[in-house]
Design an enzyme around this catalytic site. Structure first.
Site, PDB file in Angstrom:
ATOM      1  CB  CYS A 131      -0.908   0.002   1.223  1.00  0.00           C
ATOM      2  SG  CYS A 131      -2.043  -1.408   1.298  1.00  0.00           S
ATOM      3  CG  LEU A 189      -2.376  -4.176  -3.626  1.00  0.00           C
ATOM      4  CD1 LEU A 189      -3.143  -4.098  -4.935  1.00  0.00           C
ATOM      5  CD2 LEU A 189      -0.903  -4.485  -3.894  1.00  0.00           C
ATOM      6  CG  ASN A 201       3.326  -0.529   2.587  1.00  0.00           C
ATOM      7  OD1 ASN A 201       2.723  -1.551   2.294  1.00  0.00           O
ATOM      8  ND2 ASN A 201       4.440  -0.156   1.968  1.00  0.00           N
ATOM      9  N   GLY A 202       2.134  -2.724   5.324  1.00  0.00           N
ATOM     10  CA  GLY A 202       2.852  -3.872   5.855  1.00  0.00           C
ATOM     11  C   GLY A 202       2.009  -5.114   5.985  1.00  0.00           C
ATOM     12  CB  THR A 224      24.551  -2.434  -9.183  1.00  0.00           C
ATOM     13  OG1 THR A 224      25.954  -2.269  -9.335  1.00  0.00           O
ATOM     14  CG2 THR A 224      24.212  -3.904  -9.104  1.00  0.00           C
ATOM     15  NE  ARG A 243      25.416  -1.414 -15.626  1.00  0.00           N
ATOM     16  CZ  ARG A 243      26.715  -1.628 -15.527  1.00  0.00           C
ATOM     17  NH1 ARG A 243      27.171  -2.694 -14.874  1.00  0.00           N
ATOM     18  NH2 ARG A 243      27.573  -0.778 -16.070  1.00  0.00           N
TER      19      ARG A 243
END
Length: 551
Positions: free
Chosen positions: A2, A51, A76-77, A335, A338
């Site tokens: 969320c 969500l 959020n969790g 990194t 990519r």
């Protein structure tokens, strides 16, 4: 997965700037949203993008319970021990939403013991209106993201799941304002002043990588007493997957064909059959042309009998996605960018073509189990252990960030069993010599723990390490080469003067330039470039390390 957003002490209330900032994280929670201004605290505004994973809209936030009407929570969790906490302490839950456990725990134990007793991943802001206190906390490894804006001149505080939800406020704040990630394993306590402004009381670190769980563990210690090191390792990783099956939405797995994702997938498939999920586990692999990852993932999927999806991407996809990836990442690390490109494209496919929402991934294994090839050059077992702890401490800035942002960009939920607290405590407490690469094989202990289990073919269990951004492309032409060619066509090196970590290549300068367009002056988001240790290389790709042997 969320999105949370809140401001405290911002003059002007729910302004157009606030609405625009809040709307910028809608991808994290497209199912429902709410933004509200507390009538009792006119300078406190809460926003939530939902969500739905567990419970219906009864679990909507900001959350307030009848028992504690002056307490407000946005989180959020996923709290994996929510039912255990309820049973242990007789919490009278009002919803089926797992994060409700935070409110009950806070009122029973206080904030310090609450965060220590949560078995899960979380970023939350809890406001106690009676005590006029604000509490902010983040999970031990920073699996769930959290940014904080603090304007020292104006006594203003704002938090958000992503920096893009705060950058508009930062541009209007004083010169003394700071914006950056809230550190994992920490909590803060703030006071709300009579003026509606806020001030920081104190910050506390409650967790460091490798510490034992403070909560009652998912696997009781008596179940582990008779197991040897290898059996215990396998048992705890399976348990870490099992607790993460908590979901009302369809579950799938990212599958590169490497050890980490293949182990997680095999365990999820095994557990899904045991609990009789009403669907096949979907697996997702991505690659270009003759990608070694696609071949290996196909082998695993056929062996496990998953509903497998194989996604091909090309140079045009990379061109189209590159700048968007940098925006979603909020990072200019070489990194990270990519490796994020294929994961971003894979997440896009999952969102647009399937009904899978909860995604299992192998992130964290390389940090915990010394999986990077350069660990073979560690000068001592103790140095290898220290590097594991360092990587885990900073994973929220690099691989953890990549995993969260690429899946959340398409409203998916990430689950990472290798970062389970009980598992990481067990693994990091073992003899450092045992955890080192053995006979030129990294993660030897982890592989040996599943040897002869039948979970995976030996060709996969003992496959050479392949960096994700390398494995998705052909051995003949790596992804970073393709990116370099795109940037050469697109970017004229203007030799800009940058603050913070200095980009030294055309590729890194391009990333930094794109980053600065959305997050000007926020070089603190990436404090250093991720690079292998103990080896002399000019590029972070594993292909430049002498031990590289993947084909």
């Amino acid at each position: 997965m969320c999105g949370i957003w809140a401001t405290f002490g911002v003059d002007g209330g729910l302004s157009a700037t606030c609405i625009k900032c809040f709307s910028s994280i809608v991808h994290r929670g497209p199912d429902a949203w709410r933004i509200e201004q507390d009538a009792r605290e006119p300078l406190a505004i809460f926003g939530f993008q939902r969500l739905t994973i567990v419970d219906s809209l009864h679990g909507m936030q900001p959350m307030r319970l009848h028992a504690f009407p002056r307490t407000t929570l946005i989180c959020n969790g996923e709290i994996y021990n929510c039912k255990r906490l309820q049973k242990q302490h007789d919490f009278p839950y009002e919803t089926k939403c797992d994060v409700e456990a935070i409110i009950h725990s806070y009122h029973k134990f206080g904030i310090a013991d609450t965060v220590k007793n949560l078995d899960g991943v979380f970023a939350f802001c809890l406001v106690d209106g009676e005590k006029r206190k604000i509490y902010i906390a983040r999970d031990p490894y920073g699996v769930r993201p959290l940014f904080k804006l603090h304007d020292l001149d104006n006594d203003v505080l704002a938090i958000c799941s992503e920096a893009k939800g705060l950058i508009g406020l930062k541009q209007k704040a004083s010169k003394k304002s700071t914006l950056g990630q809230f550190p994992p394993g920490h909590f803060e306590v703030w006071s709300m002043l009579d003026s509606g402004k806020v001030q920081l009381d104190y910050t506390e670190q409650y967790y460091k990588p490798g510490l034992a769980p403070r909560f009652v563990p998912f696997v009781p210690e008596e179940e582990l007493e008779k197991l040897n090191v290898y059996e215990k390792t396998a048992y705890l990783l399976e348990a870490a997957c099992k607790k993460r099956l908590m979901a009302d939405r369809r579950i799938g797995c990212l599958l590169s064909g490497g050890l980490d994702s293949s182990l997680v997938t095999a365990l999820v498939v095994k557990l899904a059959k045991e609990i009789k999920l009403p669907y096949k586990i979907q697996t997702f692999a991505i690659g270009m042309g003759d990608s070694p990852d696609l071949v290996a993932a196909r082998t695993v999927a056929e062996y496990l009998g998953t509903e497998h999806h194989e996604i091909q991407f090309d140079e045009k996809d990379v061109k189209d996605a590159l700048d968007n990836v940098i925006y979603h990442l909020e990072s200019f690390d070489i990194t990270t960018i990519r490796a994020s490109l294929p994961m971003y494209l894979l997440s896009k496919y999952i969102k647009n073509n399937t009904d899978t929402t909860v995604i299992f991934s192998g992130e964290g294994a390389d940090e915990v189990a010394q999986g990077y090839i350069y660990f073979r050059d560690a000068p001592s077992p103790a140095a290898g252990h220290e590097e594991s702890v360092r990587l885990l401490s900073d994973i929220y800035l690099y691989d953890g960030l990549r995993a969260d942002r690429t899946v959340s960009a398409f409203s998916l939920e990430l689950r990472v069993p290798f970062l389970d607290i009980q598992f990481t405590h067990h693994y990091l407490s073992l003899d450092p010599k045992l955890r080192q690469p053995q006979d030129g094989v990294e993660k030897h202990l982890l592989r040996s723990s599943f040897d002869k289990s039948g979970l995976l073919p030996d060709s996969i269990l003992w496959r050479h390490k392949e960096a994700f951004s390398d494995g998705v492309a052909s051995i003949k032409k790596s992804l970073f080469t393709i990116i370099a060619e795109i940037i050469e066509e697109r970017y004229k090196d203007e030799n800009d003067n940058f603050e913070g970590v200095i980009p030294k290549t055309t590729e890194s300068r391009y990333y930094r330039t794109v980053f600065e367009k959305s997050f000007p002056g926020q070089h603190n988001f990436t404090p250093y470039y991720w690079m292998p240790k103990w080896v002399q290389v000019s590029d972070p790709s594993a292909r430049f390390i002498k031990h590289y042997a993947a084909k």
